[in-house]
Design a protein around this motif. Sequence first.
Motif, mmCIF file in Angstrom:
data_model
loop_
_atom_site.group_PDB
_atom_site.id
_atom_site.type_symbol
_atom_site.label_atom_id
_atom_site.label_comp_id
_atom_site.label_asym_id
_atom_site.label_seq_id
_atom_site.Cartn_x
_atom_site.Cartn_y
_atom_site.Cartn_z
ATOM 1 N N UNK A 572 91.897 -92.920 90.574
ATOM 2 C CA UNK A 572 91.198 -91.657 90.329
ATOM 3 C C UNK A 572 89.807 -91.700 90.934
ATOM 4 N N UNK A 573 89.296 -90.529 91.241
ATOM 5 C CA UNK A 573 87.864 -90.415 91.472
ATOM 6 C C UNK A 573 87.185 -90.429 90.110
ATOM 7 N N UNK A 574 85.879 -90.432 90.081
ATOM 8 C CA UNK A 574 85.153 -90.532 88.822
ATOM 9 C C UNK A 574 85.177 -89.185 88.092
ATOM 10 N N UNK A 575 86.009 -89.109 87.053
ATOM 11 C CA UNK A 575 86.120 -87.901 86.228
ATOM 12 C C UNK A 575 85.536 -88.133 84.836
ATOM 13 N N UNK A 576 84.765 -89.179 84.672
ATOM 14 C CA UNK A 576 84.318 -89.582 83.340
ATOM 15 C C UNK A 576 83.476 -88.517 82.649
ATOM 16 N N UNK A 577 82.739 -87.715 83.418
ATOM 17 C CA UNK A 577 81.864 -86.705 82.808
ATOM 18 C C UNK A 577 82.564 -85.368 82.601
ATOM 19 N N UNK A 578 83.828 -85.272 82.986
ATOM 20 C CA UNK A 578 84.550 -83.997 82.863
ATOM 21 C C UNK A 578 84.742 -83.648 81.397
ATOM 22 N N UNK A 579 84.481 -82.397 81.083
ATOM 23 C CA UNK A 579 84.507 -81.926 79.685
ATOM 24 C C UNK A 579 85.946 -81.628 79.269
ATOM 25 N N UNK A 580 86.662 -82.654 78.821
ATOM 26 C CA UNK A 580 88.060 -82.505 78.423
ATOM 27 C C UNK A 580 88.216 -83.018 76.998
ATOM 28 N N UNK A 581 88.738 -82.173 76.119
ATOM 29 C CA UNK A 581 89.057 -82.570 74.759
ATOM 30 C C UNK A 581 90.560 -82.453 74.555
ATOM 31 N N UNK A 582 91.151 -83.427 73.888
ATOM 32 C CA UNK A 582 92.583 -83.399 73.632
ATOM 33 C C UNK A 582 92.870 -82.783 72.266
ATOM 34 N N UNK A 583 93.957 -82.022 72.202
ATOM 35 C CA UNK A 583 94.527 -81.630 70.924
ATOM 36 C C UNK A 583 96.012 -81.971 70.968
ATOM 37 N N UNK A 584 96.743 -81.669 69.921
ATOM 38 C CA UNK A 584 98.129 -82.121 69.854
ATOM 39 C C UNK A 584 98.968 -81.561 70.990
ATOM 40 N N UNK A 585 98.824 -80.293 71.279
ATOM 41 C CA UNK A 585 99.655 -79.675 72.314
ATOM 42 C C UNK A 585 99.279 -80.135 73.710
ATOM 43 N N UNK A 586 97.972 -80.203 74.010
ATOM 44 C CA UNK A 586 97.555 -80.592 75.358
ATOM 45 C C UNK A 586 97.843 -82.057 75.647
ATOM 46 N N UNK A 587 97.981 -82.883 74.610
ATOM 47 C CA UNK A 587 98.217 -84.317 74.821
ATOM 48 C C UNK A 587 99.534 -84.580 75.540
ATOM 49 N N UNK A 588 100.503 -83.678 75.410
ATOM 50 C CA UNK A 588 101.803 -83.872 76.036
ATOM 51 C C UNK A 588 101.924 -83.102 77.351
ATOM 52 N N UNK A 589 100.835 -82.415 77.789
ATOM 53 C CA UNK A 589 100.865 -81.698 79.062
ATOM 54 C C UNK A 589 100.888 -82.677 80.226
ATOM 55 N N UNK A 590 101.526 -82.246 81.314
ATOM 56 C CA UNK A 590 101.556 -83.082 82.508
ATOM 57 C C UNK A 590 100.158 -83.226 83.102
ATOM 58 N N UNK A 591 99.354 -82.145 83.048
ATOM 59 C CA UNK A 591 97.984 -82.176 83.576
ATOM 60 C C UNK A 591 96.995 -82.064 82.416
ATOM 61 N N UNK A 592 96.915 -83.111 81.620
ATOM 62 C CA UNK A 592 96.044 -83.041 80.453
ATOM 63 C C UNK A 592 94.591 -83.376 80.787
ATOM 64 N N UNK A 593 94.315 -83.881 82.011
ATOM 65 C CA UNK A 593 92.919 -84.170 82.384
ATOM 66 C C UNK A 593 92.243 -82.927 82.962
ATOM 67 N N UNK A 594 92.991 -81.836 83.121
ATOM 68 C CA UNK A 594 92.387 -80.558 83.479
ATOM 69 C C UNK A 594 91.868 -80.458 84.890
ATOM 70 N N UNK A 595 92.463 -81.180 85.838
ATOM 71 C CA UNK A 595 92.052 -81.067 87.232
ATOM 72 C C UNK A 595 93.273 -80.812 88.096
ATOM 73 N N UNK A 596 93.091 -79.967 89.116
ATOM 74 C CA UNK A 596 94.228 -79.557 89.929
ATOM 75 C C UNK A 596 94.404 -80.397 91.180
#
Length: 797
Positions: A572-596
């Motif tokens: 990965x590139x450095x995504x450490x500062x990306x504002x991503x919060x997990x909840x139950x539904x998003x945890x099982x998403x294929x793109x849960x880190x929110x980047x395209x």
Amino acid sequence: MKTNLSLFLILIYFIIDMSVSSQEVEFEASKIDISNNGKTIFAFDSTAEIAKENIEIKSKKAKYSKQNEKIIFEKDVLVNDKENNIIIKGDKIIYDKKKNIIYSESETDFNIQNKYFIDSKNIYFDRDKKIIYSNDKTTIKDEANNTYKLKNYFELDILEEVINSNNAEIIDTYKNIYYFEKLIININTKEIAGKEIKVNFEKSYFGNKDNDPILKGRSAISNEKELNLYKAVFSTCNTDNKKCRGWELNTQQFKHDKQKKIFEYKNSWLKIFDFKVFYLPYFNHPDPTVKRKTGFLTPYYSSSDSLGTSITLPYFKVVDIDRDLTLSPRYYADKSFLLQNEYRQALKNANILSDFSFLVGDAGTKAHFFYNQLGYLKENLNYEINLQNVKGDNYLINHDLSNNSKLIESNSLLLSNFDLNWSSDEVSLNTSFKVFEDLSRGYHDRYQFIFPEFNFTKNIKIPENYFGNFIFNSYGHNKHYDTNINESVITNDFLFTSNKYINSFGLVSDYDLLLKNSNNYSENSDNFEENTNYNLYGTFKAQASLPMKKSFTNHINYLKPTVSFRYSPNGNSDLSSKDVLLNYNSAFDLNRIGTSYEVESGESITLGLEFMRNDLTDKNILDFKIANVIKNKENYYLPAKSKLNKTRSDIFGELNYKFNENSKIGYSFSYDKDLEYSNLEQINLEFGLNNFFTDFSYYIENNDIGNKENIKNKSYFTINKENKLSFEIAKNLKDDFTQYYDLMYEYQTDCISMNFKFNKSFFEDGNLKPNKSLSFLIKIIPFTELGVSNVESFIGN
């Protein structure tokens, strides 16, 4: 059946005998009986021709009495008065030869020249005077589908086409009912004159099915052009369980101009709760059949601590059948002038909506222009155009222009764009050209240009034995922002999604396979490496769950453990500062880190558990979800806020419990992996008891996630069906900063609404001052509203 010779001779005798009375009646019948020494004659299945009067009468049975010169027709009687073009149907009809009167005892239908249709009984038709009359209930319908219900005596002059009645009601084509004690109706010219009129409009005639609209007057004159009522009372309010109507208009003269479609009132008093509150020498509004009508709208007064007092006088103008305009000039006490306008136009394949204004005053000239056009070029090709521009950074919020505009969604962020969208059964293409302007930022950094942005999707057909779906998705953009940052991105996704498999143990499983090709070029960007980059990513995700169900006497339990495994060999590139919060539904998403443009690297297992309890009607009572992400090693390039950079994420989930129909609680959480502290908690409580209801929300982020703490509450107390108190407050607990609070009393019925509202708003932006106001608003539904946005300032001025 033709008569035999003897019957024919009897018929000849009967005709000769009738001729003696100088009125020839010819009978054709299946059977004729003569009794009472020839004074009474019976005819069966007969047709009677009265040539002199040009009448033909058919019946099952006819009885002729020579003594009183009356013919009684019974059963399936059909009278065809060819001279007057009238057809009469009934079961017992009497024709008086001497008086030339037709009288029907039974239920009778009259068809008069195919223009008027009468349903009555015990009804008389005087053929010499050309008058039809009865003392029984009668219904008359005309060819325009107006219905005249005459409750007792009525008289119809068929030559003059005039009805006289003592007690009647008229139902027009809109199902409005007009009651009269006495009236005269010319059913040809539709002229009506009457006394003691009452009009019961169809309940939804003014837009609300709960209304009971009524119009009463001492006398009335009506024709095809207008209806005039004198000493009239009008209201739309119902009176269910009320001592009086919420409002009514007492007027010396009410006029309905049927050609201009206007209701007009002269010398009127507006009464609210039976008290006279406002005198109107003249007042008008379009009748409910009118969708658009040029004229002044309700003026309104406003006042604020920062801008002072103002009055707005809106005017609606119908420009043409396909376009109209609303002008809203606003005059301030300091002699500033603001003109806001909304223009609408319907094109053949598009609709235009625009909103624009300008302000002239001591503070200089400010303005805004918003434009929206939605349309299509072909059936599957549509577009949207938006243009937004503002002169004056705080202009929109200072003058509260969003309240009078459908286009202003934000007071600080502007968007101008052109979107073009095409789709078919298996393919879609969305393209867009966008310009963002953030009015809260400095001039050089406020613009963001995206030329272009696109998204292409195609469902690719694959053999059925692949047991899944294959989708190709290509998307990207070219973005310029913050003065000198440039990003160009094109991403191609090849995604295979399998069908769900269910084995003999009830285990449900599926898998996704994603191949992502990312291409980007950047300058001065923190999101990408400098210059040109080409990357190829792959991700595999497999998921399995075991849904279980158990039924009890009065409830049903559901339990579903879920496990998801994913793997990507890429970095990965450095995504450490990306504002991503997990909840139950998003945890099982294929793109849960929110980047395209890249995927989550490494391998991980996500564990989840769902428990749900429903009642026997399958309505939810209890819902609990909890999940955790486990990795074999840390990856500091993944979003830190979500804890995907650790070997174990936070333990996160939610709990929802419904006490009853009016009360429920919801709790969302994200706890440290060792349960030592919480990083996020949100509580939502809805509680209702009798007439009281409160909605409470508490949100906190701390420790590893952030530093926020907010609380919000909205409460209602319903005094009764019409009266309600409400209170709302929002507060930032970290900074001990109250954002706003509202206290409102509201009275609402089907036709009148009143509220007193105290509001205090605070702004963290130093350019804007806190504002407080006590407002009053009364709405006379559906016609007008009168209000004062700041009572204190209004009284002071």
